[in-house]
Design an enzyme around this catalytic site. Structure first.
Site, mmCIF file in Angstrom:
data_model
loop_
_atom_site.group_PDB
_atom_site.id
_atom_site.type_symbol
_atom_site.label_atom_id
_atom_site.label_comp_id
_atom_site.label_asym_id
_atom_site.label_seq_id
_atom_site.Cartn_x
_atom_site.Cartn_y
_atom_site.Cartn_z
ATOM 1 N N HIS A 1 8.224 -3.607 -4.487
ATOM 2 C CA HIS A 1 7.557 -3.945 -3.413
ATOM 3 C C HIS A 1 8.602 -4.526 -2.448
ATOM 4 O O HIS A 1 9.522 -5.266 -2.892
ATOM 5 C CB HIS A 1 6.540 -4.716 -3.761
ATOM 6 C CG HIS A 1 5.779 -5.182 -2.490
ATOM 7 N ND1 HIS A 1 5.032 -4.468 -1.703
ATOM 8 C CD2 HIS A 1 5.651 -6.531 -2.139
ATOM 9 C CE1 HIS A 1 4.648 -5.147 -0.699
ATOM 10 N NE2 HIS A 1 4.755 -6.576 -0.812
ATOM 11 N N ASP B 1 0.998 -1.313 0.030
ATOM 12 C CA ASP B 1 -0.151 -0.136 -0.044
ATOM 13 C C ASP B 1 0.880 1.157 -0.051
ATOM 14 O O ASP B 1 0.321 2.379 0.343
ATOM 15 C CB ASP B 1 -0.931 0.085 1.290
ATOM 16 C CG ASP B 1 -0.283 -0.199 2.409
ATOM 17 O OD1 ASP B 1 1.071 -0.217 2.414
ATOM 18 O OD2 ASP B 1 -0.839 0.174 3.565
ATOM 19 N N CYS C 1 5.154 -0.485 2.417
ATOM 20 C CA CYS C 1 5.737 -1.820 2.383
ATOM 21 C C CYS C 1 7.156 -1.753 3.217
ATOM 22 O O CYS C 1 7.414 -2.841 3.778
ATOM 23 C CB CYS C 1 5.814 -2.530 1.108
ATOM 24 S SG CYS C 1 6.772 -1.554 -0.247
#
Length: 254
Positions: free
Chosen positions: A141, A32, A35
């Site tokens: 990510h 979101d 991370c």
């Protein structure tokens, strides 16, 4: 869009195989924009929900050390504006935040990437600080990395990677000697000490193969270890991709 999704899937499968060979697993955190801070919170406290606290710690450290960080802000964004934006929930962390996190939390950081050497942020000696382990996926990510036997209750258990332990066997003088020896175009066999380090760190028992790789990387033991590990994983990656298509992925771990 489909190509991007396929790229992510391959990245996940490859990295899972790499980490599995080291006795490690990936603990997925929410994607979101928080991370990096979620992964740090999991490593240090065992819960990603404390991410906001670590974000604010990092931004405050950057503010307090403006002279050190301001020159590295990109796109001519004013320093105060940059910090205000970084304080907001969901703002992605960059290299500057990783460095600040290491310094303010007094931790070293190891980042695992698919088919790439591990990237380390070392601001302290091993005796001064613990090492947290994160994975970085497809350039966008972060997740938390733990031992396979870690119950994932509380802070992450310490991780000691055999490859890195093997690397420390060679001191600076030995590396210098290896470089000097490798400078000869006729060099085909390396000191038994170098070969043993590579063998112990990779599990490879093919002496000819080890010598060949050492020659290709000019006697750089660290590079030889990374090369052999990546090569060993290539076949496993293909098998893992096939298995992934047939099975399902648990919701908590890759």
């Amino acid at each position: 869009m489909q190509a991007k999704k396929h790229g992510k899937q391959v990245d996940i499968v490859q990295l899972r195989a790499q980490l599995g060979a080291l006795g490690l697993q990936i603990l997925q955190v929410t994607a979101d924009g928080n991370c990096f801070f979620r992964a740090i919170a999991d490593q240090l406290e065992g819960t990603e929900e404390e991410h906001e606290k670590y974000r604010l710690m990092v931004v405050q450290y950057i503010k307090n050390h403006r002279v050190d960080f301001e020159p590295f802000i990109e796109d001519e964004v004013p320093f105060d504006e940059y910090c205000q934006n970084m304080e907001k929930d969901g703002t992605w962390a960059g290299h500057m935040e990783l460095q600040a996190a290491s310094l303010v939390m007094r931790i070293n950081i190891c980042i695992h990437r698919a088919m790439s050497p591990r990237w380390y942020i070392r601001n302290f000696s091993d005796k001064e600080a613990s090492m947290v382990h994160l994975s970085y996926h497809d350039g966008e990510h972060y997740n938390s990395v733990r031992l396979k036997e870690d119950p994932c209750e509380g802070p992450a258990r310490p991780i000691i990677i055999k490859v890195d332990a093997g690397m420390s066997v060679l001191n600076h003088n030995q590396k210098t000697k290896a470089y000097e020896e490798s400078s000869s175009p006729c060099r085909s066999f390396y000191d038994a000490g170098y070969v043993k380090v590579v063998m112990a760190s990779t599990g490879c028992e093919n002496l000819s193969k080890i010598n060949q790789v050492l020659q290709e990387v000019s006697g750089d033991v660290d590079a030889a270890i990374e090369f052999l590990i990546a090569e060993q994983q290539s076949d496993e990656h293909a098998d893992a991709i096939c298995s992934e298509k047939k099975g399902t992925t648990p919701s908590c771990c890759f």
